[in-house]
Write a protein that holds these residues in place. Structure first.
Motif, mmCIF file in Angstrom:
data_model
loop_
_atom_site.group_PDB
_atom_site.id
_atom_site.type_symbol
_atom_site.label_atom_id
_atom_site.label_comp_id
_atom_site.label_asym_id
_atom_site.label_seq_id
_atom_site.Cartn_x
_atom_site.Cartn_y
_atom_site.Cartn_z
ATOM 1 N N ILE A 151 -15.563 16.820 30.720
ATOM 2 C CA ILE A 151 -14.920 17.546 31.812
ATOM 3 C C ILE A 151 -15.493 18.954 31.887
ATOM 4 O O ILE A 151 -15.842 19.551 30.869
ATOM 5 N N LEU A 152 -15.629 19.450 33.115
ATOM 6 C CA LEU A 152 -15.963 20.847 33.366
ATOM 7 C C LEU A 152 -14.855 21.456 34.223
ATOM 8 O O LEU A 152 -14.479 20.887 35.252
ATOM 9 N N ILE A 153 -14.327 22.591 33.776
ATOM 10 C CA ILE A 153 -13.253 23.281 34.491
ATOM 11 C C ILE A 153 -13.820 24.559 35.078
ATOM 12 O O ILE A 153 -14.431 25.362 34.367
ATOM 13 N N GLY A 154 -13.640 24.754 36.365
ATOM 14 C CA GLY A 154 -14.077 25.977 37.014
ATOM 15 C C GLY A 154 -13.006 27.044 36.921
ATOM 16 O O GLY A 154 -11.816 26.750 37.052
ATOM 17 N N ALA A 155 -13.408 28.305 36.689
ATOM 18 C CA ALA A 155 -12.429 29.380 36.533
ATOM 19 C C ALA A 155 -12.905 30.651 37.219
ATOM 20 O O ALA A 155 -14.106 30.920 37.297
ATOM 21 N N VAL A 156 -11.934 31.411 37.717
ATOM 22 C CA VAL A 156 -12.195 32.712 38.337
ATOM 23 C C VAL A 156 -11.526 33.765 37.464
ATOM 24 O O VAL A 156 -10.329 34.019 37.575
ATOM 25 N N HIS A 157 -12.306 34.372 36.556
ATOM 26 C CA HIS A 157 -11.787 35.453 35.719
ATOM 27 C C HIS A 157 -12.144 36.817 36.291
ATOM 28 O O HIS A 157 -11.409 37.786 36.095
ATOM 29 N N LEU B 234 -0.073 10.900 31.512
ATOM 30 C CA LEU B 234 -0.254 12.348 31.587
ATOM 31 C C LEU B 234 -1.405 12.804 30.686
ATOM 32 O O LEU B 234 -1.565 12.329 29.574
ATOM 33 N N CYS B 235 -2.181 13.762 31.203
ATOM 34 C CA CYS B 235 -3.316 14.300 30.455
ATOM 35 C C CYS B 235 -3.328 15.811 30.617
ATOM 36 O O CYS B 235 -3.261 16.316 31.744
ATOM 37 N N ASP B 236 -3.392 16.549 29.514
ATOM 38 C CA ASP B 236 -3.580 17.991 29.542
ATOM 39 C C ASP B 236 -5.079 18.248 29.554
ATOM 40 O O ASP B 236 -5.775 17.938 28.584
ATOM 41 N N VAL B 237 -5.599 18.799 30.651
ATOM 42 C CA VAL B 237 -7.042 18.960 30.783
ATOM 43 C C VAL B 237 -7.519 20.349 30.370
ATOM 44 O O VAL B 237 -8.694 20.667 30.535
ATOM 45 N N HIS B 238 -6.626 21.186 29.836
ATOM 46 C CA HIS B 238 -6.999 22.584 29.622
ATOM 47 C C HIS B 238 -6.372 23.081 28.329
ATOM 48 O O HIS B 238 -5.453 23.880 28.327
ATOM 49 N N VAL C 196 -12.016 20.402 37.761
ATOM 50 C CA VAL C 196 -10.695 21.022 37.877
ATOM 51 C C VAL C 196 -10.890 22.502 38.154
ATOM 52 O O VAL C 196 -11.812 23.114 37.614
ATOM 53 N N LEU C 197 -10.044 23.090 38.997
ATOM 54 C CA LEU C 197 -10.021 24.534 39.204
ATOM 55 C C LEU C 197 -8.869 25.095 38.386
ATOM 56 O O LEU C 197 -7.709 24.809 38.658
ATOM 57 N N ALA C 198 -9.202 25.903 37.367
ATOM 58 C CA ALA C 198 -8.190 26.390 36.431
ATOM 59 C C ALA C 198 -7.465 27.609 36.994
ATOM 60 O O ALA C 198 -8.066 28.426 37.685
ATOM 61 N N HIS C 199 -6.192 27.739 36.682
ATOM 62 C CA HIS C 199 -5.348 28.885 37.050
ATOM 63 C C HIS C 199 -5.938 29.656 38.234
ATOM 64 O O HIS C 199 -6.318 30.831 38.110
ATOM 65 N N CYS D 245 -7.732 17.263 26.788
ATOM 66 C CA CYS D 245 -9.112 17.743 26.873
ATOM 67 C C CYS D 245 -9.219 19.084 26.158
ATOM 68 O O CYS D 245 -8.542 20.050 26.527
ATOM 69 N N ILE D 246 -10.040 19.140 25.131
ATOM 70 C CA ILE D 246 -10.311 20.379 24.413
ATOM 71 C C ILE D 246 -11.490 21.052 25.108
ATOM 72 O O ILE D 246 -12.603 20.523 25.123
ATOM 73 N N VAL D 247 -11.230 22.209 25.697
ATOM 74 C CA VAL D 247 -12.273 22.908 26.451
ATOM 75 C C VAL D 247 -12.401 24.335 25.926
ATOM 76 O O VAL D 247 -11.465 24.889 25.357
#
Length: 298
Positions: free
Chosen positions: A238-244, A124-128, A277-280, A158-160
């Protein structure tokens, strides 16, 4: 009542409370909560037991107490049934594997589900996991995130950090005006250190290890461009994509169907960029007062 040393007793007035509660609430199941375990007896080397535990148990029997719930004894005990009362001592949340109980009460019947915060599942890995660089951080730190991830059994973390919070001062970042202002973005990228981006890069290099990876959470701006300055996409795990925020959506005027269309436009643009990754992904809708569009989940 504390009588000295590790000795405690329940006085006559307290022993009468279960009967009084039963009389005042006929037909309702009674639950007794106490710090000290009552039943069964624990080895004599364990202190903090009631000297008159038998009298307390008798008061529960006479009142028809359905559940006696205790704490303090870290391994936990039970459930044990005695004279119609279920006795249960909850385990300590503060010790590995950080166990806790979920009780479902149905009349006099108690259903117990046991949980543990520490995972046994490998890989298991927490990416966010965010850092103290986040404007929304209160007690969050990268060090705490890494430490908790280790003791909770993760293989990696992953510390982002939000790129828009690194590029812009707090008020400007939270305004999301940069979302539709390429000139503001260009000015931020031209500033020394690109806001706090250079500082976060140095911080991330120090935090990185085989266990702790580092990266960014990135949004879109303008006509669907990724909010990353030239060169800032490099050297991340890692790069996480987000829609804020969504360009063209006015939460007070844009209909639900149009908001969904523009949301999918931005998701397509994010997925065409080098994000992992696509976040929330659907949080935008609930935070903007829209219904969560389950029909577009798939």
């Amino acid at each position: 009542r504390h009588t000295g040393g590790d000795h405690f007793v329940r006085d006559a007035a307290e022993l009468a409370l279960p009967r009084q509660a039963a009389a005042a609430n006929p037909g309702l199941p009674l639950i007794a909560l106490q710090h000290n375990p009552l039943h069964p007896a624990i080895d004599s080397s364990y202190p903090y037991l009631l000297d008159n535990a038998e009298a307390a148990a008798a008061s529960y029997r006479e009142a028809g107490v359905a559940l006696s719930l205790s704490g303090h004894y870290h391994p936990g005990l039970g459930p044990f049934e005695r004279d119609g009362t279920t006795y249960l001592t909850a385990p300590a949340l503060c010790e590995t594997p950080f166990r806790f109980l979920h009780l479902r009460l149905d009349g006099g019947r108690t259903e117990i589900t046991r949980h543990a915060l520490r995972h046994d599942t490998p890989g298991l890995c927490d990416v966010h996991c965010h850092s103290e660089f986040a404007y929304c951080a209160t007690t969050v730190t990268a060090a705490h995130g890494i430490e908790l991830s280790r003791i909770l059994g993760l293989d990696r973390v992953c510390i982002v950090e939000h790129a828009f919070q690194l590029y812009f001062p707090k008020t400007e970042a939270w305004s999301f005006n940069w979302n539709n202002d390429p000139e503001a973005v260009a000015a931020a990228w031209a500033a020394p250190g690109r806001g706090r981006m250079a500082a976060f890069r140095a911080f991330a290099r120090a935090a990185r290890s085989p266990f702790a990876r580092v990266g960014l959470e990135v949004d879109l701006y303008g006509d669907g461009h990724l909010l990353l300055a030239p060169g800032d996409a490099d050297d991340w795990d890692i790069l996480i994509g987000a829609v804020h925020a969504i360009r063209g959506v006015d939460r007070h005027a844009t209909p639900q169907a149009e908001a969904e269309r523009l949301f999918l436009r931005d998701v397509d643009a994010l997925l065409a960029s080098p994000v992992d990754v696509l976040a929330h992904p659907f949080r935008f809708f609930t935070r903007s007062g829209y219904a969560k569009p389950q029909h577009v989940f798939e």
